[in-house]
Design a protein around this motif. Structure first.
Motif, PDB file in Angstrom:
ATOM      1  N   ALA A 209     -16.430  18.307  47.424  1.00  0.00           N
ATOM      2  CA  ALA A 209     -15.841  19.296  46.525  1.00  0.00           C
ATOM      3  C   ALA A 209     -16.577  20.622  46.633  1.00  0.00           C
ATOM      4  O   ALA A 209     -15.966  21.696  46.633  1.00  0.00           O
ATOM      5  CB  ALA A 209     -15.870  18.786  45.085  1.00  0.00           C
ATOM      6  N   VAL A 210     -17.908  20.551  46.731  1.00  0.00           N
ATOM      7  CA  VAL A 210     -18.708  21.772  46.838  1.00  0.00           C
ATOM      8  C   VAL A 210     -18.384  22.528  48.119  1.00  0.00           C
ATOM      9  O   VAL A 210     -18.281  23.762  48.110  1.00  0.00           O
ATOM     10  CB  VAL A 210     -20.209  21.442  46.761  1.00  0.00           C
ATOM     11  CG1 VAL A 210     -21.058  22.646  47.172  1.00  0.00           C
ATOM     12  CG2 VAL A 210     -20.580  21.002  45.349  1.00  0.00           C
ATOM     13  N   SER A 211     -18.230  21.814  49.225  1.00  0.00           N
ATOM     14  CA  SER A 211     -17.933  22.510  50.491  1.00  0.00           C
ATOM     15  C   SER A 211     -16.626  23.288  50.393  1.00  0.00           C
ATOM     16  O   SER A 211     -16.512  24.403  50.918  1.00  0.00           O
ATOM     17  CB  SER A 211     -17.868  21.509  51.647  1.00  0.00           C
ATOM     18  OG  SER A 211     -16.762  20.632  51.514  1.00  0.00           O
ATOM     19  N   ARG A 212     -15.651  22.744  49.677  1.00  0.00           N
ATOM     20  CA  ARG A 212     -14.377  23.446  49.492  1.00  0.00           C
ATOM     21  C   ARG A 212     -14.551  24.654  48.571  1.00  0.00           C
ATOM     22  O   ARG A 212     -13.966  25.716  48.808  1.00  0.00           O
ATOM     23  CB  ARG A 212     -13.333  22.483  48.927  1.00  0.00           C
ATOM     24  CG  ARG A 212     -12.838  21.467  49.941  1.00  0.00           C
ATOM     25  CD  ARG A 212     -12.091  20.310  49.266  1.00  0.00           C
ATOM     26  NE  ARG A 212     -11.408  19.460  50.242  1.00  0.00           N
ATOM     27  CZ  ARG A 212     -12.007  18.533  50.971  1.00  0.00           C
ATOM     28  NH1 ARG A 212     -13.306  18.330  50.837  1.00  0.00           N
ATOM     29  NH2 ARG A 212     -11.316  17.803  51.827  1.00  0.00           N
ATOM     30  N   LEU A 213     -15.357  24.497  47.523  1.00  0.00           N
ATOM     31  CA  LEU A 213     -15.588  25.622  46.620  1.00  0.00           C
ATOM     32  C   LEU A 213     -16.368  26.733  47.311  1.00  0.00           C
ATOM     33  O   LEU A 213     -16.052  27.912  47.137  1.00  0.00           O
ATOM     34  CB  LEU A 213     -16.330  25.158  45.369  1.00  0.00           C
ATOM     35  CG  LEU A 213     -16.703  26.269  44.391  1.00  0.00           C
ATOM     36  CD1 LEU A 213     -15.459  26.979  43.866  1.00  0.00           C
ATOM     37  CD2 LEU A 213     -17.532  25.722  43.239  1.00  0.00           C
ATOM     38  N   VAL A 214     -17.381  26.377  48.078  1.00  0.00           N
ATOM     39  CA  VAL A 214     -18.156  27.402  48.787  1.00  0.00           C
ATOM     40  C   VAL A 214     -17.255  28.146  49.768  1.00  0.00           C
ATOM     41  O   VAL A 214     -17.327  29.381  49.887  1.00  0.00           O
ATOM     42  CB  VAL A 214     -19.366  26.774  49.497  1.00  0.00           C
ATOM     43  CG1 VAL A 214     -20.029  27.784  50.432  1.00  0.00           C
ATOM     44  CG2 VAL A 214     -20.382  26.275  48.475  1.00  0.00           C
ATOM     45  N   ALA A 215     -16.383  27.423  50.464  1.00  0.00           N
ATOM     46  CA  ALA A 215     -15.448  28.080  51.390  1.00  0.00           C
ATOM     47  C   ALA A 215     -14.524  29.029  50.632  1.00  0.00           C
ATOM     48  O   ALA A 215     -14.265  30.158  51.084  1.00  0.00           O
ATOM     49  CB  ALA A 215     -14.637  27.031  52.143  1.00  0.00           C
ATOM     50  N   ALA A 216     -14.040  28.597  49.467  1.00  0.00           N
ATOM     51  CA  ALA A 216     -13.175  29.457  48.658  1.00  0.00           C
ATOM     52  C   ALA A 216     -13.945  30.659  48.127  1.00  0.00           C
ATOM     53  O   ALA A 216     -13.409  31.773  48.035  1.00  0.00           O
ATOM     54  CB  ALA A 216     -12.583  28.654  47.505  1.00  0.00           C
ATOM     55  N   THR A 217     -15.209  30.444  47.776  1.00  0.00           N
ATOM     56  CA  THR A 217     -16.053  31.534  47.277  1.00  0.00           C
ATOM     57  C   THR A 217     -16.233  32.600  48.341  1.00  0.00           C
ATOM     58  O   THR A 217     -16.108  33.806  48.079  1.00  0.00           O
ATOM     59  CB  THR A 217     -17.423  30.972  46.835  1.00  0.00           C
ATOM     60  OG1 THR A 217     -17.221  30.003  45.797  1.00  0.00           O
ATOM     61  CG2 THR A 217     -18.329  32.081  46.317  1.00  0.00           C
ATOM     62  N   ARG A 218     -16.534  32.169  49.555  1.00  0.00           N
ATOM     63  CA  ARG A 218     -16.690  33.119  50.664  1.00  0.00           C
ATOM     64  C   ARG A 218     -15.375  33.812  50.995  1.00  0.00           C
ATOM     65  O   ARG A 218     -15.355  35.009  51.300  1.00  0.00           O
ATOM     66  CB  ARG A 218     -17.251  32.392  51.885  1.00  0.00           C
ATOM     67  CG  ARG A 218     -18.725  32.019  51.733  1.00  0.00           C
ATOM     68  CD  ARG A 218     -19.201  31.117  52.847  1.00  0.00           C
ATOM     69  NE  ARG A 218     -20.665  30.967  52.825  1.00  0.00           N
ATOM     70  CZ  ARG A 218     -21.322  29.929  53.312  1.00  0.00           C
ATOM     71  NH1 ARG A 218     -20.640  28.913  53.866  1.00  0.00           N
ATOM     72  NH2 ARG A 218     -22.644  29.889  53.247  1.00  0.00           N
ATOM     73  N   ALA A 219     -14.270  33.057  50.907  1.00  0.00           N
ATOM     74  CA  ALA A 219     -12.965  33.661  51.196  1.00  0.00           C
ATOM     75  C   ALA A 219     -12.618  34.741  50.183  1.00  0.00           C
ATOM     76  O   ALA A 219     -11.906  35.705  50.503  1.00  0.00           O
ATOM     77  CB  ALA A 219     -11.886  32.576  51.202  1.00  0.00           C
ATOM     78  N   MET A 220     -13.115  34.617  48.949  1.00  0.00           N
ATOM     79  CA  MET A 220     -12.894  35.646  47.932  1.00  0.00           C
ATOM     80  C   MET A 220     -13.609  36.946  48.278  1.00  0.00           C
ATOM     81  O   MET A 220     -13.210  38.020  47.825  1.00  0.00           O
ATOM     82  CB  MET A 220     -13.420  35.162  46.576  1.00  0.00           C
ATOM     83  CG  MET A 220     -12.624  34.068  45.921  1.00  0.00           C
ATOM     84  SD  MET A 220     -13.477  33.440  44.429  1.00  0.00           S
ATOM     85  CE  MET A 220     -13.362  34.876  43.351  1.00  0.00           C
ATOM     86  N   GLY A 221     -14.689  36.818  49.045  1.00  0.00           N
ATOM     87  CA  GLY A 221     -15.490  37.997  49.379  1.00  0.00           C
ATOM     88  C   GLY A 221     -16.895  37.958  48.816  1.00  0.00           C
ATOM     89  O   GLY A 221     -17.623  38.950  48.896  1.00  0.00           O
ATOM     90  N   ILE A 222     -17.295  36.817  48.261  1.00  0.00           N
ATOM     91  CA  ILE A 222     -18.658  36.642  47.751  1.00  0.00           C
ATOM     92  C   ILE A 222     -19.521  36.085  48.882  1.00  0.00           C
ATOM     93  O   ILE A 222     -19.169  35.066  49.494  1.00  0.00           O
ATOM     94  CB  ILE A 222     -18.684  35.692  46.550  1.00  0.00           C
ATOM     95  CG1 ILE A 222     -17.822  36.247  45.412  1.00  0.00           C
ATOM     96  CG2 ILE A 222     -20.112  35.446  46.076  1.00  0.00           C
ATOM     97  CD1 ILE A 222     -17.615  35.272  44.274  1.00  0.00           C
ATOM     98  N   ALA A 223     -20.634  36.718  49.149  1.00  0.00           N
ATOM     99  CA  ALA A 223     -21.543  36.231  50.183  1.00  0.00           C
ATOM    100  C   ALA A 223     -22.382  35.084  49.617  1.00  0.00           C
ATOM    101  O   ALA A 223     -22.975  35.219  48.546  1.00  0.00           O
ATOM    102  CB  ALA A 223     -22.446  37.354  50.672  1.00  0.00           C
ATOM    103  N   VAL A 224     -22.407  33.981  50.333  1.00  0.00           N
ATOM    104  CA  VAL A 224     -23.227  32.830  49.940  1.00  0.00           C
ATOM    105  C   VAL A 224     -24.184  32.522  51.075  1.00  0.00           C
ATOM    106  O   VAL A 224     -23.754  32.183  52.184  1.00  0.00           O
ATOM    107  CB  VAL A 224     -22.361  31.592  49.628  1.00  0.00           C
ATOM    108  CG1 VAL A 224     -23.243  30.421  49.210  1.00  0.00           C
ATOM    109  CG2 VAL A 224     -21.333  31.897  48.553  1.00  0.00           C
ATOM    110  N   HIS A 225     -25.474  32.653  50.825  1.00  0.00           N
ATOM    111  CA  HIS A 225     -26.489  32.396  51.842  1.00  0.00           C
ATOM    112  C   HIS A 225     -27.321  31.189  51.453  1.00  0.00           C
ATOM    113  O   HIS A 225     -27.931  31.172  50.369  1.00  0.00           O
ATOM    114  CB  HIS A 225     -27.419  33.608  52.001  1.00  0.00           C
ATOM    115  CG  HIS A 225     -26.726  34.856  52.443  1.00  0.00           C
ATOM    116  ND1 HIS A 225     -26.298  35.064  53.736  1.00  0.00           N
ATOM    117  CD2 HIS A 225     -26.375  35.977  51.747  1.00  0.00           C
ATOM    118  CE1 HIS A 225     -25.720  36.258  53.825  1.00  0.00           C
ATOM    119  NE2 HIS A 225     -25.754  36.830  52.628  1.00  0.00           N
TER     120      HIS A 225
END
Length: 445
Positions: A209-225
């Protein structure tokens, strides 16, 4: 210096305080609350409530974006100053209301920082206190950092109190606070970045579930490092500069969102022989101190599986019953839901798949693509996923993990079923209103 005696003294005036204070006072005990800050604690002032109020307009903006071209033209614009003013209408009345409520209940409030002076004694400001029972309900505090420039870190409290949103915000941490506030900031127009020192974010949640949320977060334009520990923060003419492995990041505000350790520093627990570790105060199943039988603890200061407002409330009630009865009610946290209020939300209850594997618990897994189901399609939502884990022996619900619109409400149904011992069959065979998100529980299990 005068000494005041009470049947119960509670250190801390947050969510883990109120239920115990009221229950013991109703039983005829004299009760004092010792609080140096605002009555009500983090949740209603600088946590859950202001965060959720601010998210209301953000959720409306995201929904409008999803429905663009599907009947909605134009896009609502978030107005942060107006959002902040609206939020204050919820936060500012809390402390005065609680003070009056405690006064009416004949519960004394002493506005001072408290510390132990002995196994059954405290000092709060200029007042010495002796109590038959003491409840520690001090909650949690912000993580401490010692890298160069750590003094430039802001807190989540300061972020939620902003009257103007900075243009570039970095959130240091990879948990609840970082993701929720980064989503809020991004939707409201800031450039948001999340930095987590480990190799994955949101470790308490299911990895798929987290991998899908992180992908969606990045797709929104939020940088996740990930693997991005902060080495230093420097003040520069046009803002702040964070040094992380491999590159620098410019920011106007850096928020310490790296979790909240128990706020036990300064309590002088050693003088009361109260055992505690980095995770919090050690208690038995009755929430009684493992080393001082007259001391109990509740809320985020506990060494316990959850640090949530509902569990603080539960623990406060259980601690009260055990103080009154002499330990007859063991704590039961089965069916505790946790929700990450991102866009979309991520919710869980029970065990993750990796926890089942580690503990050798047999399970049957079912995954479901909610994004292709009608309630989510009609809203134009793309991230949507569920994973449920059920015991093959007795159809017992072991865990549920839901990503998507209304996840925070659906998980309440699952958590109720788990707490009441209902099998997964009960959710599969229930008659659900249609067309609702909850209707799809029949397919998730």
């Amino acid at each position: 210096m005068t000494t005041h005696s009470y049947d119960l003294a509670i250190i801390g005036g947050g969510p883990a305080c109120g239920p115990a204070a009221r229950r013991c006072r109703q039983a005829g005990w004299s009760v004092a609350i010792l609080e140096s800050g605002l009555l009500g604690g983090v949740c209603p002032h600088t946590g859950c409530n202001p965060k959720k109020v601010l998210m209301g307009p953000a959720e409306a903006v995201v929904m409008a974006r999803h429905l663009a071209g599907k009947g909605i033209t134009g896009e609502p614009q978030p107005d942060w100053p107006a959002m902040a003013a609206f939020t204050r209408t919820f936060t500012e009345p809390v402390a005065p209301w609680l003070a009056e409520d405690y006064r009416k209940a004949d519960i004394e409030v002493i506005h001072a920082r408290a510390a132990f002076t002995g196994p059954n004694t405290l000092r709060a400001g200029n007042t010495d206190i002796a109590a038959k029972k003491i409840l520690i309900a001090v909650g949690a505090t912000h993580q401490r950092f010692d890298f160069p420039g750590a003094e430039h870190l802001g807190t989540s409290d300061e972020f939620l109190a902003l009257t103007k949103l900075p243009a570039r915000i970095v959130f240091v941490g990879g948990g609840f606070i970082a993701f929720e506030l980064a989503h809020l900031a991004h939707v409201c127009g800031a450039r948001a970045t999340i930095l987590t020192h480990g190799d994955r974010a949101l470790r308490r949640f299911d990895a798929d579930a987290v991998s899908r949320l992180v992908a969606a977060t990045r797709a929104m334009g939020i940088a996740v490092h990930v693997n991005a520990p902060v080495a230093r923060i420097d003040k520069e003419p046009h803002g702040l500069c964070l040094s992380v492995p491999g590159h620098d990041i410019a920011a106007d505000m850096v928020v310490n969102a790296a979790g909240r350790p128990p706020q036990t520093r300064g309590l002088a627990l050693d003088l009361a022989n109260v055992a505690a570790g980095p995770a919090g105060i050690r208690v038995n199943e009755y929430l009684q101190s493992a080393t001082n039988p007259n001391v109990y603890a509740a809320g985020d200061c506990l060494d316990a599986p959850y640090a949530l407002t509902p569990t603080a409330d539960l623990e406060s009630r259980v601690a009260a019953e055990n103080m009154l009865s002499g330990n007859t009610t063991p704590i039961n946290r089965v069916g505790t839901p946790s929700v990450l209020f991102t866009q979309p939300p991520l919710a869980m209850a029970g065990l993750t798949e990796s926890e089942c594997q580690t503990q050798g618990i047999a399970y049957v897994k079912k995954e479901y693509d909610l994004a292709n189901a009608f309630p989510w399609q009609r809203l134009g939502e793309h991230p949507g996923y569920s994973k449920t884990l059920v015991s093959p022996d007795d159809d017992r619900i072991l865990g549920a993990h839901i990503l998507g619109h209304a996840a925070e409400e659906i998980i309440n149904v699952v958590a109720l079923a788990m707490r009441q011992g209902l099998p997964a069959k009960a959710l599969r065979e229930a008659i659900w209103a249609y067309p609702t998100c909850g209707y799809y529980l029949r397919y998730m299990f």
